[in-house]
Design an enzyme around this catalytic site. Sequence first.
Site, PDB file in Angstrom:
ATOM      1  N   ASP A  49       0.747  -1.256  -0.180  1.00 38.57           N
ATOM      2  CA  ASP A  49      -0.223   0.051  -0.460  1.00 38.57           C
ATOM      3  C   ASP A  49       0.992   1.479   0.038  1.00 38.57           C
ATOM      4  O   ASP A  49       0.878   2.061   0.040  1.00 38.57           O
ATOM      5  CB  ASP A  49      -1.055  -0.364   1.066  1.00 38.57           C
ATOM      6  N   SER A  50       2.380   0.943   0.537  1.00 39.37           N
ATOM      7  CA  SER A  50       3.245   2.352   0.137  1.00 39.37           C
ATOM      8  C   SER A  50       3.296   2.204  -1.662  1.00 39.37           C
ATOM      9  O   SER A  50       3.136   3.930  -1.684  1.00 39.37           O
ATOM     10  CB  SER A  50       4.586   1.800  -0.493  1.00 39.37           C
ATOM     11  N   ASP A  88      -1.394  -6.453  -0.538  1.00 39.06           N
ATOM     12  CA  ASP A  88      -1.555  -5.678   1.359  1.00 39.06           C
ATOM     13  C   ASP A  88      -3.108  -5.117   0.797  1.00 39.06           C
ATOM     14  O   ASP A  88      -3.683  -4.782   0.433  1.00 39.06           O
ATOM     15  CB  ASP A  88      -0.972  -3.874   0.995  1.00 39.06           C
ATOM     16  N   LYS A 118      -1.228  -9.513   3.045  1.00 39.13           N
ATOM     17  CA  LYS A 118      -0.837  -8.647   4.000  1.00 39.13           C
ATOM     18  C   LYS A 118      -1.770  -8.277   4.674  1.00 39.13           C
ATOM     19  O   LYS A 118      -2.136  -7.361   4.271  1.00 39.13           O
ATOM     20  CB  LYS A 118       0.547  -8.297   3.276  1.00 39.13           C
ATOM     21  N   GLU A 120      -2.029  -5.545   8.322  1.00 41.70           N
ATOM     22  CA  GLU A 120      -0.460  -5.781  10.145  1.00 41.70           C
ATOM     23  C   GLU A 120      -1.117  -6.013  10.930  1.00 41.70           C
ATOM     24  O   GLU A 120      -2.588  -5.157  11.156  1.00 41.70           O
ATOM     25  CB  GLU A 120      -0.300  -3.481   9.421  1.00 41.70           C
ATOM     26  N   GLU A 186       9.305  -4.528  10.282  1.00 41.58           N
ATOM     27  CA  GLU A 186       9.722  -3.363   9.884  1.00 41.58           C
ATOM     28  C   GLU A 186      10.378  -1.759  11.090  1.00 41.58           C
ATOM     29  O   GLU A 186       9.586  -1.941  12.056  1.00 41.58           O
ATOM     30  CB  GLU A 186       8.345  -2.469   9.329  1.00 41.58           C
TER      31      GLU A 186
HETATM   32  O1  KIV Z   1       3.160  -1.132   1.437  1.00 39.15           O
HETATM   33  C1  KIV Z   1       5.191  -1.616   1.515  1.00 39.15           C
HETATM   34  O2  KIV Z   1       5.339  -1.419   1.026  1.00 39.15           O
HETATM   35  C2  KIV Z   1       5.246  -2.607   2.906  1.00 39.15           C
HETATM   36  C3  KIV Z   1       6.867  -2.568   2.400  1.00 39.15           C
HETATM   37  C4  KIV Z   1       7.260  -1.376   3.658  1.00 39.15           C
HETATM   38  C5  KIV Z   1       6.648  -4.354   3.875  1.00 39.15           C
HETATM   39  O3  KIV Z   1       4.601  -2.986   3.493  1.00 39.15           O
END
Ligand code: KIV
Length: 277
Positions: A49-50, A88, A118, A120, A186
């Site tokens: 989600d970055s 994510d 994924k 959090e 992280e």
């Molecule tokens: O969203 C992302 O890029 C991440 C990584 C930094 C692990 O969750």
Amino acid sequence: MSATARKSAPLPDDIRARKGGVPLVSLTAYTTPMAQVMDAHCDFVLVGDSVGMVLHGLPSTLGVTLEMMILHGQAVRRGLSHAMMVVDMPFGSYEESPAQAFRNAARVMAETGAGAVKLEGGVAMEETIAFLVRRGIPVMAHIGLTPQSINTLGGYKVQGRGAAGEALLADARAVTRAGAFAVVLEKVPETLADLITAEVEIPTIGIGASAGCDGQILVVDDMLGLFTAFKAKFVKRYADLGEQAELAVAAYATEVRARQFPGPEHVFGDAAPGKKA
Ligand code: KIV
């Protein structure tokens, strides 16, 4: 086994089986061409989600939607044939209840072809992770600095220093118990990352953690020098593509203004009678 020697994408169980072995290699990707570049070199690719900050210019990951993740997941999937894809779950798409998490994770899996999602959270997400795993959705967990919680964490600080290390260890144990096949750590102290790696049976994937983790991940635009708004201490720049891109754009602008581009080799002749081809 190296990614290049592999016949097909690994499954979550293959990733889990790499615990303690040759470190797992992973990067984020958001587009088809970038996925193609990394496919032969990565064990798994994360559609993180970055993407919100890196490609869409958002100030944090909080504004990323399920639709954005699905769209980028579909694009990345088209660029992969060797690496597994993990997508994510964005903020607000899974925290409310296990049922909400299943509904949205099932959409991600069905509409993108992801091998896993994924999410959090540690202890707080134990029930949700177990609910998803029992219903056929492989989950990679993400603990330590969880960017979707910056408003309660108070910023992008190192997590788990001193006494807070115990809580992080509890998070790692909780996601392992729940059935996650791997866990991203992280921005945690190196010694704590090593302790968690020794303690849990699933692979730890470090980002700002330790070389002793079972694998590493970086945001691709960070390591290529394409995202230059800021550089975290844990990022190593393997290239300066942002600088090179700007030089290329500046050269193009100069040539257009000087009528040097397009040159004779870039234009088409007119084959009509009486004209030079
Ligand atoms: O969203 C992302 O890029 C991440 C990584 C930094 C692990 O969750």
